[in-house]
Design a protein around this motif. Structure first.
Motif, PDB file in Angstrom:
ATOM      1  N   GLN A 256       0.864  -1.173   0.000  1.00  0.00           N
ATOM      2  CA  GLN A 256       0.000   0.000   0.000  1.00  0.00           C
ATOM      3  C   GLN A 256       0.899   1.221   0.000  1.00  0.00           C
ATOM      4  O   GLN A 256       2.051   1.173   0.380  1.00  0.00           O
ATOM      5  CB  GLN A 256      -0.879  -0.001   1.244  1.00  0.00           C
ATOM      6  CG  GLN A 256      -1.840  -1.159   1.230  1.00  0.00           C
ATOM      7  CD  GLN A 256      -2.895  -0.992   2.306  1.00  0.00           C
ATOM      8  OE1 GLN A 256      -2.644  -0.416   3.341  1.00  0.00           O
ATOM      9  NE2 GLN A 256      -4.080  -1.480   2.043  1.00  0.00           N
ATOM     10  N   LYS A 257       0.309   2.328  -0.382  1.00  0.00           N
ATOM     11  CA  LYS A 257       1.103   3.559  -0.435  1.00  0.00           C
ATOM     12  C   LYS A 257       1.669   3.904   0.943  1.00  0.00           C
ATOM     13  O   LYS A 257       0.967   3.853   1.939  1.00  0.00           O
ATOM     14  CB  LYS A 257       0.240   4.732  -0.876  1.00  0.00           C
ATOM     15  CG  LYS A 257      -0.182   4.663  -2.314  1.00  0.00           C
ATOM     16  CD  LYS A 257      -0.927   5.939  -2.652  1.00  0.00           C
ATOM     17  CE  LYS A 257      -2.089   5.677  -3.590  1.00  0.00           C
ATOM     18  NZ  LYS A 257      -3.000   6.825  -3.609  1.00  0.00           N
ATOM     19  N   GLY A 258       2.904   4.277   0.950  1.00  0.00           N
ATOM     20  CA  GLY A 258       3.485   4.734   2.211  1.00  0.00           C
ATOM     21  C   GLY A 258       4.353   5.931   1.929  1.00  0.00           C
ATOM     22  O   GLY A 258       4.959   6.027   0.864  1.00  0.00           O
ATOM     23  N   ASP A 259       4.404   6.841   2.853  1.00  0.00           N
ATOM     24  CA  ASP A 259       5.245   8.015   2.654  1.00  0.00           C
ATOM     25  C   ASP A 259       6.579   7.833   3.352  1.00  0.00           C
ATOM     26  O   ASP A 259       6.874   6.761   3.896  1.00  0.00           O
ATOM     27  CB  ASP A 259       4.514   9.262   3.149  1.00  0.00           C
ATOM     28  CG  ASP A 259       5.201  10.540   2.715  1.00  0.00           C
ATOM     29  OD1 ASP A 259       4.840  11.584   3.201  1.00  0.00           O
ATOM     30  OD2 ASP A 259       6.122  10.450   1.879  1.00  0.00           O
ATOM     31  N   GLN A 261       8.539   7.536   5.785  1.00  0.00           N
ATOM     32  CA  GLN A 261       8.702   7.246   7.223  1.00  0.00           C
ATOM     33  C   GLN A 261      10.162   7.110   7.497  1.00  0.00           C
ATOM     34  O   GLN A 261      10.763   6.105   7.299  1.00  0.00           O
ATOM     35  CB  GLN A 261       7.973   5.954   7.574  1.00  0.00           C
ATOM     36  CG  GLN A 261       8.235   5.454   8.982  1.00  0.00           C
ATOM     37  CD  GLN A 261       7.739   6.391  10.043  1.00  0.00           C
ATOM     38  OE1 GLN A 261       8.334   7.440  10.298  1.00  0.00           O
ATOM     39  NE2 GLN A 261       6.642   6.070  10.652  1.00  0.00           N
TER      40      GLN A 261
ATOM     41  N   LYS B  84       4.884   1.003  10.309  1.00  0.00           N
ATOM     42  CA  LYS B  84       3.680   1.539   9.651  1.00  0.00           C
ATOM     43  C   LYS B  84       3.929   1.929   8.208  1.00  0.00           C
ATOM     44  O   LYS B  84       2.992   2.063   7.426  1.00  0.00           O
ATOM     45  CB  LYS B  84       3.180   2.761  10.424  1.00  0.00           C
ATOM     46  CG  LYS B  84       2.317   2.386  11.597  1.00  0.00           C
ATOM     47  CD  LYS B  84       1.034   3.183  11.562  1.00  0.00           C
ATOM     48  CE  LYS B  84       0.015   2.560  12.494  1.00  0.00           C
ATOM     49  NZ  LYS B  84      -1.188   3.401  12.575  1.00  0.00           N
ATOM     50  N   GLU B  85       5.204   2.129   7.869  1.00  0.00           N
ATOM     51  CA  GLU B  85       5.527   2.547   6.509  1.00  0.00           C
ATOM     52  C   GLU B  85       4.811   1.683   5.476  1.00  0.00           C
ATOM     53  O   GLU B  85       4.373   2.167   4.447  1.00  0.00           O
ATOM     54  CB  GLU B  85       7.049   2.448   6.314  1.00  0.00           C
ATOM     55  CG  GLU B  85       7.513   2.862   4.933  1.00  0.00           C
ATOM     56  CD  GLU B  85       9.035   2.863   4.833  1.00  0.00           C
ATOM     57  OE1 GLU B  85       9.545   3.400   3.847  1.00  0.00           O
ATOM     58  OE2 GLU B  85       9.714   2.308   5.740  1.00  0.00           O
ATOM     59  N   ARG B  89      -2.746   2.712   4.960  1.00  0.00           N
ATOM     60  CA  ARG B  89      -2.920   3.801   4.032  1.00  0.00           C
ATOM     61  C   ARG B  89      -3.343   5.025   4.842  1.00  0.00           C
ATOM     62  O   ARG B  89      -4.277   4.974   5.640  1.00  0.00           O
ATOM     63  CB  ARG B  89      -4.015   3.424   3.043  1.00  0.00           C
ATOM     64  CG  ARG B  89      -4.410   4.531   2.080  1.00  0.00           C
ATOM     65  CD  ARG B  89      -5.745   4.187   1.448  1.00  0.00           C
ATOM     66  NE  ARG B  89      -5.714   2.843   0.888  1.00  0.00           N
ATOM     67  CZ  ARG B  89      -5.283   2.576  -0.351  1.00  0.00           C
ATOM     68  NH1 ARG B  89      -4.896   3.545  -1.124  1.00  0.00           N
ATOM     69  NH2 ARG B  89      -5.286   1.340  -0.796  1.00  0.00           N
ATOM     70  N   ASP B  96       2.156  11.954   6.491  1.00  0.00           N
ATOM     71  CA  ASP B  96       2.579  10.563   6.534  1.00  0.00           C
ATOM     72  C   ASP B  96       1.940   9.862   7.729  1.00  0.00           C
ATOM     73  O   ASP B  96       1.128  10.434   8.445  1.00  0.00           O
ATOM     74  CB  ASP B  96       4.103  10.460   6.546  1.00  0.00           C
ATOM     75  CG  ASP B  96       4.688  11.111   7.768  1.00  0.00           C
ATOM     76  OD1 ASP B  96       3.961  11.290   8.751  1.00  0.00           O
ATOM     77  OD2 ASP B  96       5.872  11.432   7.724  1.00  0.00           O
ATOM     78  N   GLN B  97       2.309   8.623   7.888  1.00  0.00           N
ATOM     79  CA  GLN B  97       1.633   7.800   8.884  1.00  0.00           C
ATOM     80  C   GLN B  97       1.735   8.355  10.288  1.00  0.00           C
ATOM     81  O   GLN B  97       0.782   8.355  11.032  1.00  0.00           O
ATOM     82  CB  GLN B  97       2.213   6.378   8.888  1.00  0.00           C
ATOM     83  CG  GLN B  97       1.819   5.562   7.704  1.00  0.00           C
ATOM     84  CD  GLN B  97       2.536   6.037   6.466  1.00  0.00           C
ATOM     85  OE1 GLN B  97       3.386   6.917   6.537  1.00  0.00           O
ATOM     86  NE2 GLN B  97       2.193   5.478   5.330  1.00  0.00           N
ATOM     87  N   PHE B  98       2.922   8.805  10.620  1.00  0.00           N
ATOM     88  CA  PHE B  98       3.112   9.239  12.002  1.00  0.00           C
ATOM     89  C   PHE B  98       2.203  10.413  12.338  1.00  0.00           C
ATOM     90  O   PHE B  98       1.469  10.406  13.325  1.00  0.00           O
ATOM     91  CB  PHE B  98       4.570   9.651  12.227  1.00  0.00           C
ATOM     92  CG  PHE B  98       4.824  10.153  13.609  1.00  0.00           C
ATOM     93  CD1 PHE B  98       4.878   9.265  14.667  1.00  0.00           C
ATOM     94  CD2 PHE B  98       4.981  11.496  13.849  1.00  0.00           C
ATOM     95  CE1 PHE B  98       5.087   9.720  15.959  1.00  0.00           C
ATOM     96  CE2 PHE B  98       5.202  11.959  15.129  1.00  0.00           C
ATOM     97  CZ  PHE B  98       5.251  11.069  16.182  1.00  0.00           C
ATOM     98  N   ILE B 173       4.806  15.224  -0.963  1.00  0.00           N
ATOM     99  CA  ILE B 173       4.480  14.272  -2.023  1.00  0.00           C
ATOM    100  C   ILE B 173       3.310  13.444  -1.517  1.00  0.00           C
ATOM    101  O   ILE B 173       3.476  12.558  -0.684  1.00  0.00           O
ATOM    102  CB  ILE B 173       5.680  13.370  -2.337  1.00  0.00           C
ATOM    103  CG1 ILE B 173       6.860  14.222  -2.767  1.00  0.00           C
ATOM    104  CG2 ILE B 173       5.324  12.369  -3.409  1.00  0.00           C
ATOM    105  CD1 ILE B 173       8.137  13.448  -2.969  1.00  0.00           C
ATOM    106  N   ARG B 175       1.394  11.079  -2.618  1.00  0.00           N
ATOM    107  CA  ARG B 175       1.346   9.615  -2.725  1.00  0.00           C
ATOM    108  C   ARG B 175       2.556   8.950  -2.095  1.00  0.00           C
ATOM    109  O   ARG B 175       2.642   7.718  -2.077  1.00  0.00           O
ATOM    110  CB  ARG B 175       1.184   9.207  -4.182  1.00  0.00           C
ATOM    111  CG  ARG B 175       2.339   9.590  -5.076  1.00  0.00           C
ATOM    112  CD  ARG B 175       1.918   9.427  -6.546  1.00  0.00           C
ATOM    113  NE  ARG B 175       3.021   9.522  -7.464  1.00  0.00           N
ATOM    114  CZ  ARG B 175       3.632  10.663  -7.765  1.00  0.00           C
ATOM    115  NH1 ARG B 175       3.281  11.785  -7.203  1.00  0.00           N
ATOM    116  NH2 ARG B 175       4.621  10.664  -8.648  1.00  0.00           N
ATOM    117  N   GLY B 176       3.478   9.716  -1.603  1.00  0.00           N
ATOM    118  CA  GLY B 176       4.604   9.141  -0.880  1.00  0.00           C
ATOM    119  C   GLY B 176       5.844   8.985  -1.742  1.00  0.00           C
ATOM    120  O   GLY B 176       5.774   8.680  -2.932  1.00  0.00           O
ATOM    121  N   ALA B 177       6.990   9.187  -1.122  1.00  0.00           N
ATOM    122  CA  ALA B 177       8.247   9.079  -1.859  1.00  0.00           C
ATOM    123  C   ALA B 177       8.480   7.657  -2.335  1.00  0.00           C
ATOM    124  O   ALA B 177       9.056   7.430  -3.397  1.00  0.00           O
ATOM    125  CB  ALA B 177       9.411   9.540  -0.982  1.00  0.00           C
TER     126      ALA B 177
END
Lengths: 261, 261
Positions: A256-259, A261, B84-85, B89, B96-98, B173, B175-177
């Motif tokens: 899944q998409k992750g940024d 981290q 979590k990376e 979603r 980002d997740q955090f 970004i 959708r995430g790097a």
DNA sequence: ACGTCTGCATTGTCTAGTCAATGAGGCCGA
DNA sequence: TCGGCCTCATTGACTAGACAATGCAGACGT
């Protein structure tokens, strides 16, 4: 005057020394100028010089070896792998994975073990689902490498679970405490790892011979059985200047998409 | 004389105060006695009292709020999950997740992003397989929560890999790097996490507004593609008083003996 | 009522000294 | 040659001050 840059005198002196350490002019293990000589080069009293040096000590850059002088700290970190618990079989069954790894590198590990019955500290009680008045079995270990203490490893078990078992005997358990738990019908299959970063308590500092300016990581593991019952809590105290905690991850099947981290 | 127990005067005073903090007599946020009053109760000069208080400051137990006084530090740690990376979603794609997790708790996150080209620091160069003279793209972020800095997140990419891509643009970004890397044909499927515990550098301390006595965890992630090529290194600096690092493990299918790690 | 100014309590910085503790190296005697 | 003692350089602990910096609260003026 001596250094451009603002701030109180002791900060400038500290900045000056720090820069010389980072540049390599004062390498790891090198002796700093004596307080006496710093008073002359900077034209301040010894109290001010001491304040400057204290800054570096608290940053963990410098150690005092009284009365020989102040020295640039040497740091050597050994790799600590929480995941190894379930990964590899030790080649020396009397030691656990961490120490086992060190034997291979030619170092001499040893440990002390003590077992006691006591009330659990609040964090342990919460994770084991016990009240603070309950009793737990505590296996306290200090691990040494080449004669100096390296880290501590305290395991907490609910009393009723391990009563009368090998876990209560203050000697090494060759086949591992996990194996004993399994034999008692409480096999640990899942674990939650938590890492807390802080300065050591005076107790920890003396037990582990931790110098000023060295923080610790408290690595706490809560082990669960298949059906979600907590069966043990381990608290590892790892001095920051001696450990590098490492673990690995592989992406699960359905990404899944992750940024970043 | 005031307290039984050995050691220099300032240690005894520090021990006394520490005990009162741990017992709850001085709760989190409480104001310590003024230096002036401590000189009277212990019959020493202010310099000695200051030395005692300094001990507690360096242990992270006490903060100074000049000139209001010294106060018992309040600690509140938020849970930081490296895993979590790849797990969830984000519901707010711009974060980002955090940070996403914090929004759910009603806090107000924000961040600053800067991008620069520079030579990599030695640890990054080693992990990316580059020479120290090579150039990398650095995305530097500072994450804030309710207006105060919370942690930093610096990503390093080999220049040739991300040249001209969205990664070089100093904006979020969505959708995430990781997704951008995938589109560039360098999908990250494996990662090595390392955690180093130490005192902050003066730079880090000012960037994150870290007080005295607070260590940091440096969480370094090296991301690899399927065929083992390193494509990014991330360095997260986490102040110890604000983070609790957590991750989970499940035992692999074929269990092997493990000891009390 | 509202902004400003001033005083004050408190911590921060620094000086100038004294005496104690301690590891290392050299001296000396057996 | 080796153990023990002494000296000494250096850091640790503490005293007794002075002056600076700074948030806050209360007084003051408009």
């Amino acid at each position: 005057m001596t250094s451009r840059g603002a701030g109180p005198l002791y900060q400038r002196i500290a900045d000056n020394l720090r820069a010389r350490i980072q540049s390599g002019e004062l390498a790891a293990g090198a002796k700093l100028p004596t307080e006496e000589s710093l008073t002359k080069t900077h034209g301040v009293t010894r109290a001010t010089v001491r304040q400057a040096v204290q800054v570096l000590v608290n940053e963990g850059l410098v150690v005092s070896e009284r009365p020989r002088g102040h020295f640039v700290r040497r740091i050597e970190r050994l790799i600590y792998r929480p995941q190894k618990e379930w990964r590899e079989r030790p080649t020396h069954p009397e030691l656990d994975q961490f120490m086992d790894e060190q034997v291979e590198l030619g170092r001499k590990p040893s440990q002390t073990i003590a077992v006691e019955l006591a009330a659990p500290p609040p964090d342990v009680a919460a994770r084991l689902g016990l009240a603070e008045g309950d009793t737990v079995v505590i296996r306290k270990r200090v691990r040494y490498l080449d004669g100096t203490p390296f880290n501590t490893n305290d395991s907490y078990f609910p009393l009723e679970l391990v009563q009368g078992s090998e876990i209560m005997h203050p000697a090494d358990i060759g086949r591992g405490a996990n194996q004993v738990l399994a034999e008692l019908g409480a096999e640990q299959t899942h674990a939650v790892d938590e890492i807390e970063v802080r300065m050591p308590t005076p107790d920890e500092a003396s037990r582990l011979e931790i110098g000023l300016g060295v923080p610790v990581a408290m690595h706490r593991v809560t082990g669960y059985t298949d059906n979600g019952r907590p069966v043990r809590v381990v608290r590892n105290v790892l001095p920051g200047d001696r450990h590098l905690i490492a673990f690995e991850r592989t992406r699960p099947a359905k990404p899944q998409k992750g940024d970043e981290q």
